[in-house]
Motif scaffolding. Structure first.
Motif, mmCIF file in Angstrom:
data_model
loop_
_atom_site.group_PDB
_atom_site.id
_atom_site.type_symbol
_atom_site.label_atom_id
_atom_site.label_comp_id
_atom_site.label_asym_id
_atom_site.label_seq_id
_atom_site.Cartn_x
_atom_site.Cartn_y
_atom_site.Cartn_z
ATOM 1 N N SER A 181 0.848 -1.115 0.158
ATOM 2 C CA SER A 181 0.011 -0.028 0.038
ATOM 3 C C SER A 181 0.782 1.349 -0.030
ATOM 4 N N VAL A 182 0.330 2.505 -0.288
ATOM 5 C CA VAL A 182 1.041 3.492 -0.354
ATOM 6 C C VAL A 182 0.311 4.890 0.305
ATOM 7 N N THR A 183 1.031 5.412 1.127
ATOM 8 C CA THR A 183 0.167 6.671 1.765
ATOM 9 C C THR A 183 0.826 7.853 1.173
ATOM 10 N N HIS B 199 4.566 19.464 -9.168
ATOM 11 C CA HIS B 199 4.289 18.376 -9.776
ATOM 12 C C HIS B 199 4.989 17.147 -9.088
ATOM 13 N N VAL B 200 5.461 17.240 -7.960
ATOM 14 C CA VAL B 200 6.361 16.438 -7.258
ATOM 15 C C VAL B 200 5.637 16.226 -5.812
ATOM 16 N N TYR B 201 5.436 15.080 -5.532
ATOM 17 C CA TYR B 201 4.928 14.907 -4.064
ATOM 18 C C TYR B 201 5.842 13.603 -3.525
ATOM 19 N N LEU B 202 5.515 13.240 -2.303
ATOM 20 C CA LEU B 202 6.160 12.291 -1.440
ATOM 21 C C LEU B 202 4.823 11.071 -1.259
ATOM 22 N N ALA B 203 5.376 9.726 -1.393
ATOM 23 C CA ALA B 203 4.589 8.659 -0.730
ATOM 24 C C ALA B 203 5.216 7.961 0.283
ATOM 25 N N LYS B 204 4.586 7.230 1.077
ATOM 26 C CA LYS B 204 5.275 6.324 1.943
ATOM 27 C C LYS B 204 4.925 4.941 1.476
ATOM 28 N N ILE B 205 5.996 4.024 1.238
ATOM 29 C CA ILE B 205 5.467 2.731 0.899
ATOM 30 C C ILE B 205 5.268 1.787 2.114
ATOM 31 N N GLU B 206 4.356 0.865 2.168
ATOM 32 C CA GLU B 206 4.120 -0.069 2.907
ATOM 33 C C GLU B 206 4.131 -1.674 2.204
ATOM 34 N N GLY B 207 4.645 -2.424 2.853
ATOM 35 C CA GLY B 207 4.826 -3.732 2.092
ATOM 36 C C GLY B 207 6.193 -3.939 1.479
ATOM 37 N N GLU B 208 6.224 -5.189 0.892
ATOM 38 C CA GLU B 208 7.615 -5.613 0.337
ATOM 39 C C GLU B 208 7.598 -6.153 -0.869
ATOM 40 N N SER B 209 6.531 -5.644 -1.476
ATOM 41 C CA SER B 209 6.266 -6.383 -3.024
ATOM 42 C C SER B 209 7.367 -5.597 -3.986
ATOM 43 N N MET B 210 8.120 -4.447 -3.732
ATOM 44 C CA MET B 210 9.088 -3.618 -4.441
ATOM 45 C C MET B 210 10.435 -3.904 -3.944
ATOM 46 N N GLN B 211 10.848 -4.970 -3.117
ATOM 47 C CA GLN B 211 12.165 -4.571 -2.492
ATOM 48 C C GLN B 211 13.158 -5.075 -3.367
ATOM 49 N N ASP B 212 12.811 -6.001 -4.612
ATOM 50 C CA ASP B 212 13.862 -6.317 -5.433
ATOM 51 C C ASP B 212 14.481 -4.718 -6.273
ATOM 52 N N ALA B 213 13.557 -3.958 -6.135
ATOM 53 C CA ALA B 213 13.576 -3.001 -7.112
ATOM 54 C C ALA B 213 14.274 -1.975 -6.045
ATOM 55 N N GLY B 214 14.836 -1.991 -4.847
ATOM 56 C CA GLY B 214 15.261 -1.276 -3.979
ATOM 57 C C GLY B 214 14.312 -0.364 -3.159
ATOM 58 N N ILE B 215 12.887 -0.669 -3.176
ATOM 59 C CA ILE B 215 12.227 0.071 -2.562
ATOM 60 C C ILE B 215 11.394 -0.846 -1.291
ATOM 61 N N PHE B 216 11.759 -0.437 -0.147
ATOM 62 C CA PHE B 216 11.498 -1.329 1.076
ATOM 63 C C PHE B 216 10.294 -0.887 1.865
#
Length: 143
Positions: free
Chosen positions: A2-4, A51-68
């Motif tokens: 999920s994304v916040t 045009h730019v914003y921040l989002a907080k990532i929850e979950g581990e489905s993108m960890q092999d792309a370096g997003i934890f």
């Protein structure tokens, strides 16, 4: 995953020193005579509000792309999402972070973790791309 959405970033941040030498993973002593220039995080991350914003990532489905889990991502909504881009999107009103794949007339939202299957966008699904992830920021603070 999920994304916040945390909200837009503002420009004109404080300029920080950029040292002209490569920093090993040890404990170097950055001396003032090695400062190449001062840059802002706005320049480094190419932040051009609104045009730019921040989002907080929850979950581990993108960890092999370096997003934890817990990472912040910088998202640019002015970029057109292309095949292979990591995007923040709404799929049937569910906020997600996935890699966009376009194959013929098929759109697939791919995880970067083999534990999570691809999500095919089917006829009748509503997909809205909210922006392209350009950078991720990780907190390496102590727990």
């Amino acid at each position: 995953m999920s994304v916040t959405i945390l909200g837009p970033l503002s420009e004109a941040g404080e300029k920080l020193p950029l040292y002209s030498f490569q920093v090993p993973a040890g404990f170097p002593s950055p001396a003032a005579d090695h400062i190449e220039k001062h840059i802002s995080l706005d320049e480094l991350f190419d932040i051009r509000a609104p045009h730019v914003y921040l989002a907080k990532i929850e979950g581990e489905s993108m960890q092999d792309a370096g997003i934890f889990c817990g990472d912040l991502v910088i998202v640019n909504r002015s970029l057109n999402a292309e095949h292979g881009d990591i995007v923040i999107a709404g799929l049937n009103s569910e906020p997600i972070c996935k890699r966009l794949h376009k194959r013929d007339n098929t759109i697939i939202l791919m995880s970067a973790n083999s534990k999570y299957p691809p999500r095919y966008v089917m006829e009748g699904d509503e997909l809205i791309i909210w922006g392209v992830v350009t950078y991720s920021v990780r907190d390496h603070g102590r727990s």
